[in-house]
Design an enzyme around this catalytic site. Structure first.
Site, short mmCIF file in Angstrom:
data_model
loop_
_atom_site.label_atom_id
_atom_site.label_comp_id
_atom_site.label_asym_id
_atom_site.label_seq_id
_atom_site.Cartn_x
_atom_site.Cartn_y
_atom_site.Cartn_z
CG ASN A 103 -4.70 -43.70 61.41
OD1 ASN A 103 -5.80 -44.01 61.53
ND2 ASN A 103 -3.49 -44.20 61.50
CD GLU B 242 -7.36 -30.59 74.41
OE1 GLU B 242 -8.20 -30.40 75.38
OE2 GLU B 242 -6.27 -30.89 74.32
#
Length: 771
Positions: free
Chosen positions: A654, A727
């Protein structure tokens, strides 16, 4: 266990390509607004602070003001007599509580095995030593201020100063389950015979996650054996397991609910406040809410370790690396928490060298347990490594991007495993073109605008692909064409509910509007922690496994003599709202299959497979960080004007949610680079800036326009070809800033944060003398 995994991985055939990956009509890969957005902006999203249960009481903590020793006496009479006070709990009357299990075991969610209020020992300055429960939060806080704690500090001198005590450091037992020390070839000999050497020390500060929502817990015992906890946690199932073990009750008797979490970044695991809240509720027989103040977040929970690192690079005139060495020390709590931050991981994965050495040591301090903070280890390790790489490129007289093309490995440098997918150089090439890298003046201290020196920097980004085992999910398909996915997952703002609905819609052949994703409750199928950029892939693998079971269930419901008669699972697929033969063959919609069997719904459960692909391949995410900075010749201030991050994280599921994650990581990296630093009193171990007024996270004025881009090449070994994206955005950021500062002002800064107090003396040292 590691050896068993590796043996199994050698026998593992390559993953068959997921049929969905070849399709171009998927909802996955398309931008879609977060489903939880309207709830949050309208104030209807239920956070733990909003939980109200009958008879709710409020707890306040009393924290130790010494880093070590024992409690000689606690004066509680005045607090017990204060208005509204219902309970004062200390180690004298706390219920029995086992030491919590460590997160690294995947059977718990704690970063420390330190006992919680079970003895008179003090382990760090800030450890809770008493809990006051009252009818209101104000009454509890007032009474807590009335408690007097007397200490016996006649024992050994506490060890609290990371800078002066490093002689006590020892080699870590392991680094996130991997070997602490890896050596190949002779680094010392390569250094002695090489033409160019870069050999420097780097220091990074202690950091705190500073999520917008402080840690908060509500605990209620329905009876002596049944506990319900509402908690701001990012590890629902593992918090459930921890609580069950600590209080010696069956795990099925503990329910943990966390519908929405206001930021975590690694910190919202199990700390002492959850156990104390549940313990106080058990003693009192009423529900208890414990909300940490912002100051208590700094004192009771853990953050990112400080580090002292040394990187040595050796190169010959030909331009390749003859030696790469990355060594250093991080801190852990005095109760060994087994969490040695993996700052050597980037060096293990990024660059080829004829000889190679990584090694990590840990120093036990009287401090809260070292814990996760976005890209733990990798973010601080990338600072040291990428600064050294930039300096070596300058020594060699080559562009830092060109230098990286000379040291690109064909296999993982540390393990020798092949990469499942690696497009690092492509991220640099695309980023250089978009950023306008060819316009950069490679000569430091060459561009000035008024009082500002202007420069450009670049650094590599890297984070491992992680898929934790044993995640579960169920799929319920209803006769009216709806589907419900259930798993004990977390939504902390990263778009989990949205992305998983997109995947399930494609997997089941339904419009995304027909798919509901239920999460945030341990009564749902067991989930994994939302950490390590691992949750997305784990849930996709679990849903994929559940979809396979769903096919088998639906085939058994298919009417005899119908379109699916004689079909086996490999002959059919879920598409177009039902089960159909492959290659456009005939089949039946879900409504017909369920209606014909007299069923309103069917449910299938799937457990993700062991992540053996991680043992057969080196699976990494990569990226390139580009920035433009200004350095004031008057104040020493560093300002970041422009940013571009380009990432190789497999298939992006997405674009809207991924871009948000990339930008969020970059912003945290700017804080790491320029402002964030926990100040610890070297005499008492007390954190001296435990507030957002004094611990400086980046604010709007600190953040430039940030452009992000990604390659989107699927990793064939990963579920749906994608890696987690939470991350990697922070890795390489601090190094890119430091490298840009050098290009701007001609100074090399090797300690974080890079504040004016560090910049100004360096500018004065390098300033040209009078003509």
């Amino acid at each position: 266990m590691q050896r068993a995994f590796e043996m199994a991985a050698r026998l593992l055939p390559d993953r068959r390509p997921d049929p969905l990956l070849s399709r171009t009509d998927l909802v996955q890969g398309k931008a879609m607004a977060r489903r939880d957005g309207p709830l949050k902006v309208s104030g209807r999203a239920p956070f733990t602070q909003d939980v109200v249960v009958p008879g709710l009481t409020h707890a306040a903590l009393v924290c130790a003001t010494r880093p070590a020793g024992r409690i000689a006496e606690i004066e509680v009479a005045e607090a017990e007599a204060a208005p509204g006070v219902l309970l004062v709990m200390t180690h004298h009357n706390a219920p029995p509580m086992k030491a919590p299990r460590l997160l690294i075991t995947l059977k718990g969610a704690s970063f420390t095995r330190a006992p919680v209020m079970q003895d008179d020992q003090i382990r760090w300055n800030g450890e809770p030593v008493a809990v006051v429960v009252a009818e209101t939060a104000e009454q509890a806080r007032h009474a807590a201020d009335l408690i007097r704690v007397h200490y016996d500090t006649s024992g050994p001198t506490p060890i609290v100063d990371f800078t002066t005590e490093q002689g006590r450091a020892r080699r870590a037992a392991n680094v996130q389950g991997e070997r602490t020390r890896i050596a190949k070839g002779d680094v010392d000999r390569a250094r002695q015979s090489s033409d160019h050497i870069v050999d420097h020390g780097y220091r990074t500060a202690m950091h705190y996650n500073a999520a917008i929502e402080p840690h908060i817990t509500v605990a209620r015992w329905d009876d002596a054996e049944h506990l319900t906890v509402w908690d701001a946690t990012q590890a629902i199932t593992h918090t459930q397991m921890t609580l069950a073990d600590v209080f010696a009750v069956p795990v099925e008797n503990v329910r943990v609910i966390a519908k929405f979490v206001g930021g975590a970044f690694g910190s919202k695991m199990v700390w002492s406040h959850q156990l104390l809240c549940a313990g106080a509720a058990k003693l009192l027989g009423r529900p208890v809410r414990a909300t940490l103040t912002r100051e208590e977040v700094f004192r009771v929970t853990g953050g990112r370790t400080p580090s002292s690192q040394r990187v040595t690079l050796a190169a010959n005139a030909s331009g390749g690396l003859a030696a790469l060495s990355h060594e250093g020390t991080t801190a852990i709590g005095a109760q060994d928490n087994g969490f040695a931050e993996q700052f050597t991981f980037p060096a293990r994965n990024l660059y080829a060298s004829d000889s190679f050495l990584v090694d990590q040591h840990v120093l036990e301090l009287q401090m809260p347990a070292n814990a996760s903070m976005r890209a733990p280890g990798d973010s601080i390790g990338s600072f040291a490594l990428e600064c050294a790489i930039d300096e070596m490129a300058e020594r060699l007289g080559v562009d830092p991007i060109v230098f990286r093309t000379r040291i690109e490995p064909d296999r993982n440098p540390a393990t020798g495993r092949p990469f499942s997918a690696r497009h690092l150089l492509e991220t640099f090439a695309r980023g250089a073109d978009t950023f306008g890298w060819d316009q950069r003046n490679p000569v430091p201290r060459s561009t000035r605008r008024g009082e500002w020196w202007v420069g450009h920097g670049v650094a590599g980004a890297n984070y491992p692909y992680i898929r934790m085992p044993n995640g579960k999910a169920t799929i319920t398909v209803c006769a009216d064409g709806r589907a419900i996915i259930r798993t004990a997952a977390h939504e902390m703002g990263m778009g989990t509910a949205t992305v998983q609905a997109q995947h399930a819609a494609d997997r089941l052949g339904l419009p995304v509007e027909a798919v509901t994703f239920e999460y945030g409750d341990s009564s749902l199928p067991a989930g994994i922690p939302a950490g390590g950029s691992a949750q997305t892939a784990a849930i996709i693998a679990s849903v994929t496994a559940a979809a396979k079971q769903l096919v088998e269930i639906l085939l058994k419901l298919a009417p005899r003599g119908g379109a699916l008669t004689g079909a086996r699972p490999r002959d059919v697929e879920l598409r177009d709202g039902g089960l159909y033969r492959r290659d456009g063959g005939s089949g039946l919609p879900y409504s017909t299959l369920l209606g014909g069997a007299g069923r309103d719904e069917v449910t299938a459960e799937g457990t993700e497979s062991l992540p053996l692909e991680m043992m057969k391949y080196s699976m990494q995410s990569f990226g390139a960080q580009f920035c433009q900075v200004r350095v004031s010749d008057v104040t020493g201030e560093i300002r970041v004007d422009r940013w571009l991050g380009v990432f190789d994280t497999g298939r992006v599921l997405n674009p809207t949610t991924a871009a948000s994650q990339f930008r969020g990581g970059i912003i945290m990296g700017l804080g790491q680079a320029l402002t964030e630093e926990v100040a610890v009193d070297s005499r008492t171990g007390r954190i001296m800036n435990p507030s957002l007024a004094h611990y400086h996270v980046p604010v709007h004025a600190d953040v430039p326009h940030i452009d992000v881009d990604w390659l989107g090449h699927p990793d064939p070994m990963a579920p749906m070809g994608g890696h987690g994206v939470g991350e990697i955005g922070i890795t390489g950021v601090a190094a890119a800033v430091a490298n840009a500062v050098h290009n701007a002002a001609g100074i090399r800064l090797r300690n974080l944060p890079m504040t004016p107090a560090q910049v100004l003396p360096a500018l004065l040292e390098t300033a040209p003398g009078p003509a």
